[in-house]
Design a protein around this motif. Structure first.
Motif, PDB file in Angstrom:
ATOM      1  N   GLY A   9       0.802  -1.203   0.000  1.00  0.00           N
ATOM      2  CA  GLY A   9       0.000   0.000   0.000  1.00  0.00           C
ATOM      3  C   GLY A   9       0.842   1.263   0.000  1.00  0.00           C
ATOM      4  O   GLY A   9       2.070   1.227  -0.030  1.00  0.00           O
ATOM      5  N   LEU A  10       0.149   2.401   0.015  1.00  0.00           N
ATOM      6  CA  LEU A  10       0.788   3.700  -0.012  1.00  0.00           C
ATOM      7  C   LEU A  10       0.288   4.541   1.155  1.00  0.00           C
ATOM      8  O   LEU A  10      -0.840   4.374   1.625  1.00  0.00           O
ATOM      9  CB  LEU A  10       0.473   4.425  -1.317  1.00  0.00           C
ATOM     10  N   ALA A  11       1.138   5.453   1.586  1.00  0.00           N
ATOM     11  CA  ALA A  11       0.741   6.393   2.637  1.00  0.00           C
ATOM     12  C   ALA A  11       1.432   7.725   2.365  1.00  0.00           C
ATOM     13  O   ALA A  11       2.462   7.780   1.690  1.00  0.00           O
ATOM     14  CB  ALA A  11       1.113   5.868   4.013  1.00  0.00           C
ATOM     15  N   ASP A  25      -8.260   3.884  -2.946  1.00  0.00           N
ATOM     16  CA  ASP A  25      -8.886   4.378  -4.163  1.00  0.00           C
ATOM     17  C   ASP A  25     -10.347   4.712  -3.883  1.00  0.00           C
ATOM     18  O   ASP A  25     -11.167   3.831  -3.605  1.00  0.00           O
ATOM     19  CB  ASP A  25      -8.780   3.317  -5.264  1.00  0.00           C
ATOM     20  N   ASN A  26     -10.688   6.003  -3.974  1.00  0.00           N
ATOM     21  CA  ASN A  26     -12.060   6.418  -3.666  1.00  0.00           C
ATOM     22  C   ASN A  26     -13.074   5.860  -4.656  1.00  0.00           C
ATOM     23  O   ASN A  26     -14.239   5.664  -4.322  1.00  0.00           O
ATOM     24  CB  ASN A  26     -12.152   7.952  -3.666  1.00  0.00           C
ATOM     25  N   ASP A  27     -12.629   5.606  -5.902  1.00  0.00           N
ATOM     26  CA  ASP A  27     -13.537   5.083  -6.916  1.00  0.00           C
ATOM     27  C   ASP A  27     -13.699   3.573  -6.820  1.00  0.00           C
ATOM     28  O   ASP A  27     -14.643   3.004  -7.364  1.00  0.00           O
ATOM     29  CB  ASP A  27     -13.048   5.451  -8.317  1.00  0.00           C
ATOM     30  N   ASN A  28     -12.752   2.918  -6.146  1.00  0.00           N
ATOM     31  CA  ASN A  28     -12.798   1.462  -5.992  1.00  0.00           C
ATOM     32  C   ASN A  28     -12.463   1.090  -4.546  1.00  0.00           C
ATOM     33  O   ASN A  28     -11.366   0.585  -4.268  1.00  0.00           O
ATOM     34  CB  ASN A  28     -11.800   0.789  -6.944  1.00  0.00           C
ATOM     35  N   PRO A  29     -13.376   1.366  -3.617  1.00  0.00           N
ATOM     36  CA  PRO A  29     -13.105   1.064  -2.204  1.00  0.00           C
ATOM     37  C   PRO A  29     -12.753  -0.412  -2.002  1.00  0.00           C
ATOM     38  O   PRO A  29     -13.378  -1.297  -2.590  1.00  0.00           O
ATOM     39  CB  PRO A  29     -14.435   1.410  -1.525  1.00  0.00           C
ATOM     40  N   ASP A  57       2.153  -1.581 -16.179  1.00  0.00           N
ATOM     41  CA  ASP A  57       1.009  -0.709 -15.934  1.00  0.00           C
ATOM     42  C   ASP A  57       1.447   0.472 -15.081  1.00  0.00           C
ATOM     43  O   ASP A  57       2.466   0.429 -14.393  1.00  0.00           O
ATOM     44  CB  ASP A  57      -0.121  -1.478 -15.245  1.00  0.00           C
ATOM     45  N   LEU A  58       0.669   1.524 -15.099  1.00  0.00           N
ATOM     46  CA  LEU A  58       1.045   2.765 -14.427  1.00  0.00           C
ATOM     47  C   LEU A  58      -0.182   3.413 -13.816  1.00  0.00           C
ATOM     48  O   LEU A  58      -1.237   3.479 -14.441  1.00  0.00           O
ATOM     49  CB  LEU A  58       1.697   3.716 -15.438  1.00  0.00           C
ATOM     50  N   ASP A  59      -0.043   3.859 -12.584  1.00  0.00           N
ATOM     51  CA  ASP A  59      -1.072   4.638 -11.908  1.00  0.00           C
ATOM     52  C   ASP A  59      -0.482   5.988 -11.533  1.00  0.00           C
ATOM     53  O   ASP A  59       0.737   6.166 -11.512  1.00  0.00           O
ATOM     54  CB  ASP A  59      -1.550   3.945 -10.633  1.00  0.00           C
ATOM     55  N   ALA A  60      -1.342   6.926 -11.233  1.00  0.00           N
ATOM     56  CA  ALA A  60      -0.891   8.221 -10.732  1.00  0.00           C
ATOM     57  C   ALA A  60      -1.808   8.652  -9.596  1.00  0.00           C
ATOM     58  O   ALA A  60      -2.999   8.301  -9.581  1.00  0.00           O
ATOM     59  CB  ALA A  60      -0.879   9.269 -11.843  1.00  0.00           C
ATOM     60  N   TRP A  61      -1.254   9.387  -8.655  1.00  0.00           N
ATOM     61  CA  TRP A  61      -2.031   9.907  -7.538  1.00  0.00           C
ATOM     62  C   TRP A  61      -1.958  11.423  -7.526  1.00  0.00           C
ATOM     63  O   TRP A  61      -0.876  12.001  -7.609  1.00  0.00           O
ATOM     64  CB  TRP A  61      -1.523   9.353  -6.215  1.00  0.00           C
ATOM     65  N   SER A  68      -8.702  14.961  -0.169  1.00  0.00           N
ATOM     66  CA  SER A  68      -9.409  14.133  -1.138  1.00  0.00           C
ATOM     67  C   SER A  68      -8.429  13.628  -2.200  1.00  0.00           C
ATOM     68  O   SER A  68      -8.495  14.027  -3.365  1.00  0.00           O
ATOM     69  CB  SER A  68     -10.543  14.932  -1.794  1.00  0.00           C
ATOM     70  N   PRO A  69      -7.519  12.726  -1.813  1.00  0.00           N
ATOM     71  CA  PRO A  69      -6.554  12.185  -2.787  1.00  0.00           C
ATOM     72  C   PRO A  69      -7.255  11.333  -3.837  1.00  0.00           C
ATOM     73  O   PRO A  69      -8.206  10.610  -3.523  1.00  0.00           O
ATOM     74  CB  PRO A  69      -5.610  11.347  -1.918  1.00  0.00           C
ATOM     75  N   ARG A  70      -6.801  11.445  -5.079  1.00  0.00           N
ATOM     76  CA  ARG A  70      -7.456  10.726  -6.159  1.00  0.00           C
ATOM     77  C   ARG A  70      -6.452   9.868  -6.915  1.00  0.00           C
ATOM     78  O   ARG A  70      -5.351  10.303  -7.251  1.00  0.00           O
ATOM     79  CB  ARG A  70      -8.103  11.696  -7.147  1.00  0.00           C
ATOM     80  N   ARG A  71      -6.852   8.638  -7.221  1.00  0.00           N
ATOM     81  CA  ARG A  71      -6.041   7.727  -8.028  1.00  0.00           C
ATOM     82  C   ARG A  71      -6.454   7.833  -9.487  1.00  0.00           C
ATOM     83  O   ARG A  71      -7.637   7.874  -9.810  1.00  0.00           O
ATOM     84  CB  ARG A  71      -6.215   6.289  -7.547  1.00  0.00           C
ATOM     85  N   ILE A  72      -5.469   7.886 -10.386  1.00  0.00           N
ATOM     86  CA  ILE A  72      -5.713   7.959 -11.821  1.00  0.00           C
ATOM     87  C   ILE A  72      -5.178   6.691 -12.459  1.00  0.00           C
ATOM     88  O   ILE A  72      -3.974   6.412 -12.394  1.00  0.00           O
ATOM     89  CB  ILE A  72      -5.024   9.189 -12.440  1.00  0.00           C
ATOM     90  N   ASP A  73      -6.048   5.908 -13.054  1.00  0.00           N
ATOM     91  CA  ASP A  73      -5.657   4.673 -13.731  1.00  0.00           C
ATOM     92  C   ASP A  73      -5.274   5.021 -15.165  1.00  0.00           C
ATOM     93  O   ASP A  73      -6.123   5.320 -15.995  1.00  0.00           O
ATOM     94  CB  ASP A  73      -6.808   3.674 -13.706  1.00  0.00           C
TER      95      ASP A  73
END
Length: 249
Positions: A9-11, A25-29, A57-61, A68-73
């Motif tokens: 995980g990340l913190a 991930d707020n969109d995918n609890p 694969d790559l994600d961005a935060w 309100s941190p957001r994850r970008i797929d």
């Protein structure tokens, strides 16, 4: 931002915080985050990270609003332009015991582009002989040794990766701590070798697995101190790279 123990995980924390805040991930609890490396882009103010379940694969935060941190797929799985390696390289890269061990992320120092670095290792005896771990009885004493690297650059238009066969004057540093990219021309001549990857010990590597990989001719030069014994089977404090200040050259 930090990766939690064992890629689980990340913190993050911001100025004034007294504790770390774990990310979800707020969109995918409930989505299990399994990052292997991360890098911050000051250009777009995003934290990029790779995932242990995907090679590329790559994600961005987006943490611009820490409340309100957001994850970008990004879905950057495709790799374009496979290099035409010489036959010797093709044979080595098809060797059954050669495995992709670790992905690193680094931001290209001048362009700000995201670079993905893949580290390939194989079982090696104390004398450096490669051991086919798939077909051996594992009775032979061996540890893992770095043999090759692949580098690719994130293509924002294609949403994929372009192979990089030449870093120009660029120099990459990888190891157990964060990876980073420097330009050899920002330092005095001879300080850094351009078009190279400087690597040191990672978790499963031999204690003397410290060297410089030449992107042009695929060779590795060891920079392990010759006066030290490698202690291959003993855990030692893992060396880390630090980032110098080019202005102090």
């Amino acid at each position: 931002m930090v990766i939690l123990s064992n890629d689980l995980g990340l913190a993050f924390c911001k100025l004034g915080d007294s504790s770390w805040t774990t990310l979800e991930d707020n969109d995918n609890p409930g989505l299990l985050l399994t990052p292997t490396d991360l890098a911050y882009s000051s250009e777009d103010q995003l934290f990029y990270c790779t995932d242990s379940y995907s090679d590329s694969d790559l994600d961005a935060w987006n943490l611009r609003n820490p409340c309100s941190p957001r994850r970008i797929d990004i879905k950057a799985g495709l790799v374009y332009g496979t290099p035409d390696y010489p036959e010797s390289e093709k044979k080595l890269r098809n060797y059954s015991s050669l495995i992709q061990y670790r992905n690193y992320l680094a931001m290209e120092s001048h362009s700000g582009d995201v670079l993905l670095v893949k580290r390939f290792v194989a079982g090696a005896a104390d004398d450096g002989t490669i051991i086919d771990t798939d077909n051996s009885d594992h009775g032979q004493n061996f540890s893992f040794k770095t043999l090759r690297f692949d580098v690719s650059r994130f293509n924002t238009t294609k949403r994929g990766w372009d192979y990089v066969t030449d870093l120009g004057d660029g120099v990459l540093f990888v190891g157990l701590n964060h990876a980073f990219h420097l330009s050899a021309t920002d330092f005095a001549p001879g300080v850094l070798i351009p078009n190279s990857i400087y690597f040191n010990v990672d978790v499963r590597m031999r204690c003397d697995d410290i060297g410089i990989y030449n992107m042009q001719d695929f060779t590795i030069k060891s920079i392990f101190p010759s006066h030290l014994h490698p202690f291959n089977n003993i855990w030692l404090p893992t060396p880390i790279w630090f980032t110098p200040n080019p202005e102090n050259k």
